[in-house]
Enzyme design. Sequence first.
Site, PDB file in Angstrom:
ATOM      1  N   LYS A  43       0.841  -1.207   0.000  1.00 35.82           N
ATOM      2  CA  LYS A  43       0.000   0.000   0.000  1.00 35.82           C
ATOM      3  C   LYS A  43       0.873   1.254   0.000  1.00 35.82           C
ATOM      4  O   LYS A  43       1.799   1.384   0.799  1.00 35.82           O
ATOM      5  CB  LYS A  43      -0.883   0.027   1.252  1.00 35.82           C
TER       6      LYS A  43
ATOM      7  N   GLU B 240      10.355   0.156  10.369  1.00 37.30           N
ATOM      8  CA  GLU B 240      11.376   1.199  10.205  1.00 37.30           C
ATOM      9  C   GLU B 240      10.680   2.508  10.511  1.00 37.30           C
ATOM     10  O   GLU B 240       9.819   2.955   9.759  1.00 37.30           O
ATOM     11  CB  GLU B 240      11.939   1.137   8.776  1.00 37.30           C
TER      12      GLU B 240
ATOM     13  N   CYS C 232      13.670   9.830   7.495  1.00 35.53           N
ATOM     14  CA  CYS C 232      13.724   9.462   8.917  1.00 35.53           C
ATOM     15  C   CYS C 232      15.153   9.563   9.426  1.00 35.53           C
ATOM     16  O   CYS C 232      15.382   9.739  10.609  1.00 35.53           O
ATOM     17  CB  CYS C 232      13.160   8.076   9.162  1.00 35.53           C
TER      18      CYS C 232
ATOM     19  N   GLU D 246      10.776  14.247  16.522  1.00 33.22           N
ATOM     20  CA  GLU D 246      11.001  14.221  15.084  1.00 33.22           C
ATOM     21  C   GLU D 246      10.078  15.248  14.410  1.00 33.22           C
ATOM     22  O   GLU D 246       8.859  15.224  14.615  1.00 33.22           O
ATOM     23  CB  GLU D 246      10.712  12.825  14.519  1.00 33.22           C
TER      24      GLU D 246
HETATM   25  P1  ADP Z   1       3.954   9.578   8.213  1.00 34.92           P
HETATM   26  O1  ADP Z   1       4.013  10.428   9.427  1.00 34.92           O
HETATM   27  O2  ADP Z   1       5.239   9.296   7.555  1.00 34.92           O
HETATM   28  O3  ADP Z   1       2.835   9.926   7.277  1.00 34.92           O
HETATM   29  P2  ADP Z   1       2.354   7.357   9.087  1.00 34.92           P
HETATM   30  O4  ADP Z   1       2.836   6.339  10.051  1.00 34.92           O
HETATM   31  O5  ADP Z   1       1.202   8.207   9.451  1.00 34.92           O
HETATM   32  O6  ADP Z   1       3.663   8.169   8.777  1.00 34.92           O
HETATM   33  O7  ADP Z   1       2.028   6.674   7.676  1.00 34.92           O
HETATM   34  C1  ADP Z   1       2.856   5.709   7.073  1.00 34.92           C
HETATM   35  C2  ADP Z   1       1.995   4.706   6.368  1.00 34.92           C
HETATM   36  O8  ADP Z   1       1.208   4.003   7.326  1.00 34.92           O
HETATM   37  C3  ADP Z   1       0.997   5.306   5.372  1.00 34.92           C
HETATM   38  O9  ADP Z   1       0.930   4.458   4.250  1.00 34.92           O
HETATM   39  C4  ADP Z   1      -0.303   5.296   6.158  1.00 34.92           C
HETATM   40  O10 ADP Z   1      -1.443   5.255   5.325  1.00 34.92           O
HETATM   41  C5  ADP Z   1      -0.171   4.006   6.950  1.00 34.92           C
HETATM   42  N1  ADP Z   1      -0.979   3.932   8.179  1.00 34.92           N
HETATM   43  C6  ADP Z   1      -1.464   4.947   8.933  1.00 34.92           C
HETATM   44  N2  ADP Z   1      -2.142   4.462  10.001  1.00 34.92           N
HETATM   45  C7  ADP Z   1      -2.086   3.104   9.925  1.00 34.92           C
HETATM   46  C8  ADP Z   1      -2.566   2.017  10.741  1.00 34.92           C
HETATM   47  N3  ADP Z   1      -3.259   2.217  11.857  1.00 34.92           N
HETATM   48  N4  ADP Z   1      -2.294   0.754  10.356  1.00 34.92           N
HETATM   49  C9  ADP Z   1      -1.565   0.506   9.249  1.00 34.92           C
HETATM   50  N5  ADP Z   1      -1.083   1.477   8.429  1.00 34.92           N
HETATM   51  C10 ADP Z   1      -1.332   2.763   8.764  1.00 34.92           C
END
Ligand code: ADP
Length: 487
Positions: A193, A267, A301, A398
């Site tokens: 995804k 990560e 990161c 961060e």
């Molecule tokens: P960033 O701050 O880099 O946007 P996130 O952790 O919010 O980091 O998002 C990274 C990825 O994780 C994206 O693809 C987002 O759609 C997905 N994501 C966000 N929430 C969830 C969740 N509860 N479970 C699985 N994937 C998630």
Amino acid sequence: MAKSPKLEFDVGWDLSPAPESTDHINLKGQYDLFINGKWTKPSSGKYFKTVNPANEKVLAEIAEANEKDIDKAVQAARKAYVEVWSKMPAAERGKYIYRIARLIQERAREFAVIESMDGGKAIRESRDVDVPLAAGHFFYYAGWADKLEYAFPNRRVHSLGVAGQIIPWNFPLLMAAWKIAPALATGNTVVIKSAETTPLTLYKLAEVIEASGIPPGVVNIVSGAGETGAAIVNHPDVDKIAFTGSTGVGKIIQRAVVGTNKKTTLELGGKAANIIFEDAPLDQAVEGVINGIYFNQGHVCCAGSRLFIQESVSDLVLRKLKDRMESLIVGDPLDKNTDIGAINSKEQLGTINHFIKTGKDEGAEMYQNSCSLPDKGYWCRPTLFTNVSQSSKIVQEEIFGPVLAVQTFRTIDEVISKANNTPYGLSAGVWTDKGSKIFNLTSQMKAGIVWANTYNKFDPTSPFGGYKESGFGREGGLHGLKPYLKI
Ligand code: ADP
């Protein structure tokens, strides 16, 4: 478009715009999910918009996958695993992965331009870093596909099955390559995804995967936000979760997989320290600091978001740093002269601005590049804070933006303890003329990666990953095969 700033050593002219052409870009108005080798409508019928952060124009509508769609994708991946991919001779698998690498190279310009349009990063970054490294990862892991017995001598290795992979918006194509290439080389199939703000290059990759002739269902590409990600994590027929993203979501995922047989790699965030000693080649070090935090808008990161300068050279280094910051060109990501593109989304810009305000409220002293910013789009000037303490929020948390917190130090022990004093442990940089200092420091830094007299250098053969709240597991290199295998 941003004008190049006036420098102290003003050369007397502004750089003319040098925009990369978009004529060769072929974007559809709408993208469906790529499941079982077919473009598939989302079962909810819902689409969301992906926007160019440099001008706020909609680039395309993107399918939102729900639980039903994820189930379809996982079933396709399972069928492809059982019936085709796990039975195929490893050398044959390798050929498909090579083909994907070559097709990415052939379409490199298209990938780079779309990455910059969808994500906001400067074209010189997407063109020179993201796309070649993505192809490089596929080349590298293609080579391992039929040599796993040499990678793990005297051990028996077996693929896991279906890998669920979730990636962030900072390096969409590259993160996909980091995850898909080792999964395929080790004989697994994939459901991946993209992040909600950067889905386009993954769907371009779907076109490449289609063109490679890889059997349907081996790689399934979906899009959506957190709920879609959670549907992948919670699907009972997924054997492995590979996640790159925030520490907050990483913790949710870790809780979700407890008690299941899912293997996991996370990560997560970072708060890297760049350390400059008085004996370092200072101009080189300043360039490394600029590269570490400002190119890429701090959206890595492993960004060197904390700088420690040895006290005896701190005034000199700060002056050099501010001079170099002033020469940075912020503006159109597609202009080849641009150093710093747009911030990925309105939300991210809001987060960065909140941290900048917090820094000022905490009494830190701020310095910013004085360039003008375009009227439309999401922009942040390269920003530096001095007069910060170890407990300042901008030192501890961060930010994921072009914001650097600068501190000074006197002794090596002092800087090691200051640099390690963070919940994260992903990366660090050290600048010195003395090899002994480098070895001393690298052995004491609690960071997965330590760069010496360079920064942000990546190579498909080198493992990458962190300690503590930066996650666990390694991607890249020989180490990157392990998380996809039973050994
Ligand atoms: P960033 O701050 O880099 O946007 P996130 O952790 O919010 O980091 O998002 C990274 C990825 O994780 C994206 O693809 C987002 O759609 C997905 N994501 C966000 N929430 C969830 C969740 N509860 N479970 C699985 N994937 C998630």
